[in-house]
Design a protein around this motif. Structure first.
Motif, PDB file in Angstrom:
ATOM      1  N   MET A   1      27.590  26.843  57.301  1.00 24.94           N
ATOM      2  CA  MET A   1      26.955  25.561  57.626  1.00 24.94           C
ATOM      3  C   MET A   1      27.923  24.673  58.403  1.00 24.94           C
ATOM      4  N   VAL A   2      27.431  24.193  59.512  1.00 28.69           N
ATOM      5  CA  VAL A   2      28.291  23.374  60.364  1.00 28.69           C
ATOM      6  C   VAL A   2      28.080  21.895  60.040  1.00 28.69           C
ATOM      7  N   VAL A   3      29.166  21.194  59.831  1.00 28.66           N
ATOM      8  CA  VAL A   3      29.102  19.749  59.609  1.00 28.66           C
ATOM      9  C   VAL A   3      28.742  19.081  60.935  1.00 28.66           C
ATOM     10  N   LEU A   4      27.709  18.248  60.926  1.00 29.47           N
ATOM     11  CA  LEU A   4      27.233  17.683  62.187  1.00 29.47           C
ATOM     12  C   LEU A   4      27.570  16.200  62.315  1.00 29.47           C
ATOM     13  N   ILE A   5      28.194  15.883  63.433  1.00 32.39           N
ATOM     14  CA  ILE A   5      28.548  14.497  63.738  1.00 32.39           C
ATOM     15  C   ILE A   5      27.596  14.034  64.841  1.00 32.39           C
ATOM     16  N   ALA A   6      26.860  12.983  64.570  1.00 37.10           N
ATOM     17  CA  ALA A   6      25.852  12.540  65.540  1.00 37.10           C
ATOM     18  C   ALA A   6      26.507  11.770  66.674  1.00 37.10           C
ATOM     19  N   GLU A   7      26.129  12.097  67.918  1.00 37.86           N
ATOM     20  CA  GLU A   7      26.862  11.588  69.080  1.00 37.86           C
ATOM     21  C   GLU A   7      26.234  10.383  69.783  1.00 37.86           C
ATOM     22  N   SER A   8      25.053   9.962  69.317  1.00 36.88           N
ATOM     23  CA  SER A   8      24.289   9.053  70.177  1.00 36.88           C
ATOM     24  C   SER A   8      24.747   7.596  70.224  1.00 36.88           C
ATOM     25  N   LEU A   9      25.527   7.176  69.227  1.00 38.77           N
ATOM     26  CA  LEU A   9      26.007   5.785  69.285  1.00 38.77           C
ATOM     27  C   LEU A   9      27.230   5.722  70.193  1.00 38.77           C
ATOM     28  N   ASN A  10      26.941   5.496  71.474  1.00 38.94           N
ATOM     29  CA  ASN A  10      27.963   5.705  72.489  1.00 38.94           C
ATOM     30  C   ASN A  10      27.928   4.585  73.510  1.00 38.94           C
ATOM     31  N   ILE A  11      29.087   4.086  73.836  1.00 37.10           N
ATOM     32  CA  ILE A  11      29.193   2.988  74.805  1.00 37.10           C
ATOM     33  C   ILE A  11      28.679   3.412  76.180  1.00 37.10           C
ATOM     34  N   MET A  12      28.647   4.729  76.440  1.00 40.15           N
ATOM     35  CA  MET A  12      28.170   5.237  77.717  1.00 40.15           C
ATOM     36  C   MET A  12      26.639   5.220  77.809  1.00 40.15           C
ATOM     37  N   SER A  13      25.980   5.067  76.671  1.00 38.00           N
ATOM     38  CA  SER A  13      24.522   5.072  76.668  1.00 38.00           C
ATOM     39  C   SER A  13      23.969   3.876  77.442  1.00 38.00           C
ATOM     40  N   LYS A  14      22.906   4.141  78.211  1.00 41.79           N
ATOM     41  CA  LYS A  14      22.352   3.082  79.060  1.00 41.79           C
ATOM     42  C   LYS A  14      21.757   1.948  78.235  1.00 41.79           C
ATOM     43  N   THR A  15      21.223   2.266  77.062  1.00 42.13           N
ATOM     44  CA  THR A  15      20.622   1.212  76.247  1.00 42.13           C
ATOM     45  C   THR A  15      21.604   0.670  75.213  1.00 42.13           C
ATOM     46  N   LEU A  16      22.358   1.595  74.584  1.00 45.42           N
ATOM     47  CA  LEU A  16      23.238   1.139  73.508  1.00 45.42           C
ATOM     48  C   LEU A  16      24.540   0.537  74.025  1.00 45.42           C
ATOM     49  N   GLY A  17      24.939   0.919  75.220  1.00 45.06           N
ATOM     50  CA  GLY A  17      26.159   0.348  75.815  1.00 45.06           C
ATOM     51  C   GLY A  17      26.054  -1.164  75.895  1.00 45.06           C
ATOM     52  N   PRO A  18      25.007  -1.674  76.559  1.00 45.42           N
ATOM     53  CA  PRO A  18      24.837  -3.128  76.622  1.00 45.42           C
ATOM     54  C   PRO A  18      24.690  -3.757  75.229  1.00 45.42           C
ATOM     55  N   ALA A  19      23.980  -3.076  74.319  1.00 45.18           N
ATOM     56  CA  ALA A  19      23.795  -3.624  72.966  1.00 45.18           C
ATOM     57  C   ALA A  19      25.144  -3.777  72.276  1.00 45.18           C
ATOM     58  N   LEU A  20      26.025  -2.792  72.488  1.00 40.70           N
ATOM     59  CA  LEU A  20      27.362  -2.880  71.891  1.00 40.70           C
ATOM     60  C   LEU A  20      28.129  -4.057  72.471  1.00 40.70           C
ATOM     61  N   ARG A  21      28.072  -4.152  73.784  1.00 36.93           N
ATOM     62  CA  ARG A  21      28.844  -5.216  74.439  1.00 36.93           C
ATOM     63  C   ARG A  21      28.307  -6.597  74.068  1.00 36.93           C
ATOM     64  N   GLU A  22      26.982  -6.679  73.884  1.00 43.99           N
ATOM     65  CA  GLU A  22      26.391  -7.990  73.598  1.00 43.99           C
ATOM     66  C   GLU A  22      26.182  -8.234  72.106  1.00 43.99           C
TER      67      GLU A  22
ATOM     68  N   CYS B   1      23.268  27.895  71.956  1.00 41.86           N
ATOM     69  CA  CYS B   1      23.887  29.210  72.090  1.00 41.86           C
ATOM     70  C   CYS B   1      25.394  29.138  71.880  1.00 41.86           C
ATOM     71  N   TYR B   2      26.009  28.158  72.531  1.00 41.95           N
ATOM     72  CA  TYR B   2      27.475  28.083  72.419  1.00 41.95           C
ATOM     73  C   TYR B   2      27.887  27.724  70.999  1.00 41.95           C
ATOM     74  N   MET B   3      27.070  26.902  70.327  1.00 40.52           N
ATOM     75  CA  MET B   3      27.402  26.571  68.936  1.00 40.52           C
ATOM     76  C   MET B   3      27.410  27.845  68.084  1.00 40.52           C
ATOM     77  N   ILE B   4      26.400  28.691  68.280  1.00 32.94           N
ATOM     78  CA  ILE B   4      26.360  29.933  67.499  1.00 32.94           C
ATOM     79  C   ILE B   4      27.592  30.798  67.812  1.00 32.94           C
ATOM     80  N   MET B   5      27.939  30.846  69.097  1.00 38.82           N
ATOM     81  CA  MET B   5      29.095  31.661  69.470  1.00 38.82           C
ATOM     82  C   MET B   5      30.370  31.133  68.823  1.00 38.82           C
ATOM     83  N   LEU B   6      30.463  29.810  68.704  1.00 40.54           N
ATOM     84  CA  LEU B   6      31.631  29.217  68.041  1.00 40.54           C
ATOM     85  C   LEU B   6      31.567  29.418  66.530  1.00 40.54           C
ATOM     86  N   MET B   7      30.342  29.421  66.000  1.00 40.67           N
ATOM     87  CA  MET B   7      30.162  29.661  64.552  1.00 40.67           C
ATOM     88  C   MET B   7      30.698  31.039  64.184  1.00 40.67           C
ATOM     89  N   ARG B   8      30.529  31.961  65.101  1.00 41.63           N
ATOM     90  CA  ARG B   8      31.047  33.309  64.888  1.00 41.63           C
ATOM     91  C   ARG B   8      32.524  33.267  64.526  1.00 41.63           C
TER      92      ARG B   8
END
Lengths: 315, 294
Positions: free
Chosen positions: B1-22, B216-223
């Motif tokens: 089982m792979v521990v998953l870190i969610a990536e979406s809270l990101n300053i690069m995001s078009k919607t969340l970037g401005p929300a972070l800054r403001e 696919c690459y995740m599975i290959m790394l899981m190997r």
């Protein structure tokens, strides 16, 4: 212990392709090893050299490049014939520089008629090369394809941005396409797939990897060509098993080294300089896997022909 | 089982970037909640280099996100002042410091924070000369990293080594070396954990096809024992693979990696596309944007 020379294992073969029609048609491709590795495989057809002519009098050519064509550069038909009769050209490449929208901006109809005149006047295969302006090339090359129905021209550059329309015309009027990508093996493969999906048959596609002159990033072109051949021959990558065309003359002769005169004595004889730059660039391209070279100066061509003969001489 | 870190809270995001800054809490909290509900094990808070007032920003984000989720957080910035400010107000399960790389100033600033705040750390294998060129250079970097971290009192178990995933359409040899390094890691660095920025594998490829390369690459790394990955947590199929709910596909990819020809007929269309991606990720076939068609 005896020494066993390491040997590359090849699993693929470059497709054989007939260019042009009639008795002077040429066949290229068919390699089963890396270029000139005749100790490992075969090169059933030697690389071919197409001599370059322009559709309009060249404006900025070095004197050394103009000299062999004195008196014919304002007449593409006479120019093509001179290349064939005097310099034994096996193919001609007609560069449609006059169609450049930023230059003379010649029209599609006028250009197509000119191409037809040249094609009718010669019996060797004819390559027709646009200006890489998608809109203009689409207009011009589609008309050329139609007017020259049955001539089996090689039409280029066909890029991702104009491949559908030019590709469709090439299919309809049975010409070969030069699939052109900007020094990138993944994009080269992608365009070949797209052209295949469109219906361009495997015997009507040649790869233009985009080349440059020696001293101007030739190593990038070299490396991409080398990798195309590795994928084709050792990884059975069917979408890259095509012959390669190198449109190199215009790259060499536009460099400042090829154009410079005698101002700087360290630069040597201006005539020899351009010829040697062209010949050396051509040799690099041959060693990287070029099957068709577009060249300009008869002396450079002579040097390269001699090298090809030497490299392929039977022991 | 792979521990998953969610990536979406990101300053690069078009919607969340401005929300972070403001400092608009609502969109940030909505995203954090959505990531939590999608099953994220960690929530990454990527505020980028945050050169100006990064400390205030990360303090605010940590507090804001904490109001809606109790999942452990991954604090993602290269600004050590911001990092410490975030750690100071952090509550809950052990945080993940993302990341500490091998430039001397980064090590000097990062390692003490890991120790002081009892955090896990992502050990990014980015050296003084930048990106490692092959598996051997990754090996040298990881040896150096462990030495320095152990010296600072951080055990291998707290280090999540990131071997750096690069796009398949840029340089296949890097994709291969990353895998090769993963296969050697447990011997070089016993006890270490691993993580990767998974989505980077498909950077530059057609948007609607990226997921197949990611899965696919995740599975290959899981190997090779992948412990965790920073991922698009909303990719449900990817989630299932990571959590052991699509063993059939995992087995098939493993077989394809071994050069075998497993029966693909039982796969659904989605999984078939993942299986078809193995060849371009092992380098057996050259990548092109139409890799699924050829």
């Amino acid at each position: 212990m005896t020494f066993a020379r390491p040997k590359t294992v090849y699993s693929g073969k470059i497709k054989e392709m007939k260019l042009g029609t009639g008795p002077k048609a040429v066949t290229v491709g068919g390699e089963t090893s890396y270029p000139f590795y005749l100790f490992e495989g075969e090169m059933p057809h030697l690389p071919r050299i197409a001599m370059e002519i322009f559709d309009s009098p060249p404006a900025e050519w070095a004197p050394a490049a103009l000299e062999p064509f004195e008196g014919v550069t304002d007449d593409p038909v006479a120019w093509a014939k001179k290349c064939i009769n005097d310099y034994k050209a096996e193919m001609i490449c007609l560069q449609l520089v006059g169609t450049d929208p930023n230059g003379l901006n010649k029209g599609a109809e006028e250009t197509a008629q000119l191409v037809k005149k040249v094609a009718d006047a010669i019996d060797v295969p004819l390559i027709v090369w646009g200006t890489a302006n998608h809109e203009k090339d689409t207009e011009v090359l589609r008309r050329v394809a139609e007017v020259c129905d049955g001539k089996r021209l090689i039409l280029g550059p066909v890029e991702e941005g104009d491949h559908k329309k030019i590709g469709a015309s090439a299919i309809g009027y049975k010409h070969t396409v030069a699939a052109s990508t900007p020094i990138d093996i993944n994009l080269a493969k992608q365009l070949n797939i797209l052209l295949g999906n469109l219906g361009v048959s495997d015997d009507s596609l040649i790869i233009d990897p985009t080349v440059s002159a020696i001293g101007y990033g030739i190593e990038y072109a070299y490396s991409v060509m080398e990798r195309i051949r590795m994928a084709a021959l050792t990884q059975q990558d069917a979408k890259l098993q095509f012959p390669i065309i190198c449109n190199l003359a215009k790259e060499v002769w536009k460099t400042k080294e090829a154009k410079a005169g005698t101002e700087d004595p360290r630069m040597g004889d201006p005539k020899k300089r351009g010829i040697l730059l062209e010949a050396m660039t051509a040799m690099c391209m041959l060693l990287a896997g070029g099957d068709v070279l577009v060249m300009r100066h008869p002396d450079a061509i002579k040097l390269v022909r001699e090298m090809i003969a030497d490299l392929t001489a039977k022991q | 089982m792979v521990v998953l870190i969610a990536e979406s809270l990101n300053i690069m995001s078009k919607t969340l970037g401005p929300a972070l800054r403001e400092r608009q809490a609502k969109p940030i909290q909505e995203m954090a909640k959505a990531e939590d509900e999608a099953g994220a094990d960690y929530i990454d808070l990527n505020i980028g280099p945050a050169r100006k007032a990064g400390d205030e920003l990360l303090t605010w984000v940590v507090k804001t996100v904490r109001e809606v989720t109790q999942k452990p957080l991954s604090l993602d910035t290269t600004n050590p002042v911001a990092m410490e400010a975030g750690l100071k107000v952090y509550t809950g399960g052990r945080p993940l410091i993302n990341s500490v790389s091998l430039q001397p100033d980064r090590l000097a600033a990062g390692l003490p924070l890991v120790k002081k705040y009892n955090a896990y750390m992502v050990g990014l294998l980015w050296g003084q000369e930048g990106m490692p060129r092959d598996a051997a250079e990754r090996g040298m970097l990881v040896a150096e990293l462990l030495y320095k971290a152990n010296e600072a009192g951080i055990p291998n178990e707290d280090i999540w080594v990131d071997p750096i995933v690069t796009p398949v359409c840029v340089e296949i040899n890097q994709v291969k070396s990353c895998l090769e390094f993963m296969s050697m890691l447990s011997e070089i660095a016993p006890g270490c954990k691993t993580t990767v920025g998974l989505s980077n594998i498909s950077n530059g490829t057609p948007a609607h096809l990226r997921t197949y390369l990611n899965r696919c690459y995740m599975i290959m790394l899981m190997r090779h024992g992948l412990y965790s990955a920073i991922v698009d947590i909303f990719d449900k199929e990817l989630f299932k693979i990571a959590k052991g709910q699509n063993q059939k596909l995992v087995d098939i990819v493993y077989q394809l990696m071994d050069g075998k020809s497993p029966d693909l007929s039982g796969l659904n269309e989605e999984d078939l596309k993942v299986a078809k991606s193995v060849k371009v990720l092992t380098g057996d076939a050259l990548y092109s944007h139409s890799w699924l068609e050829s």
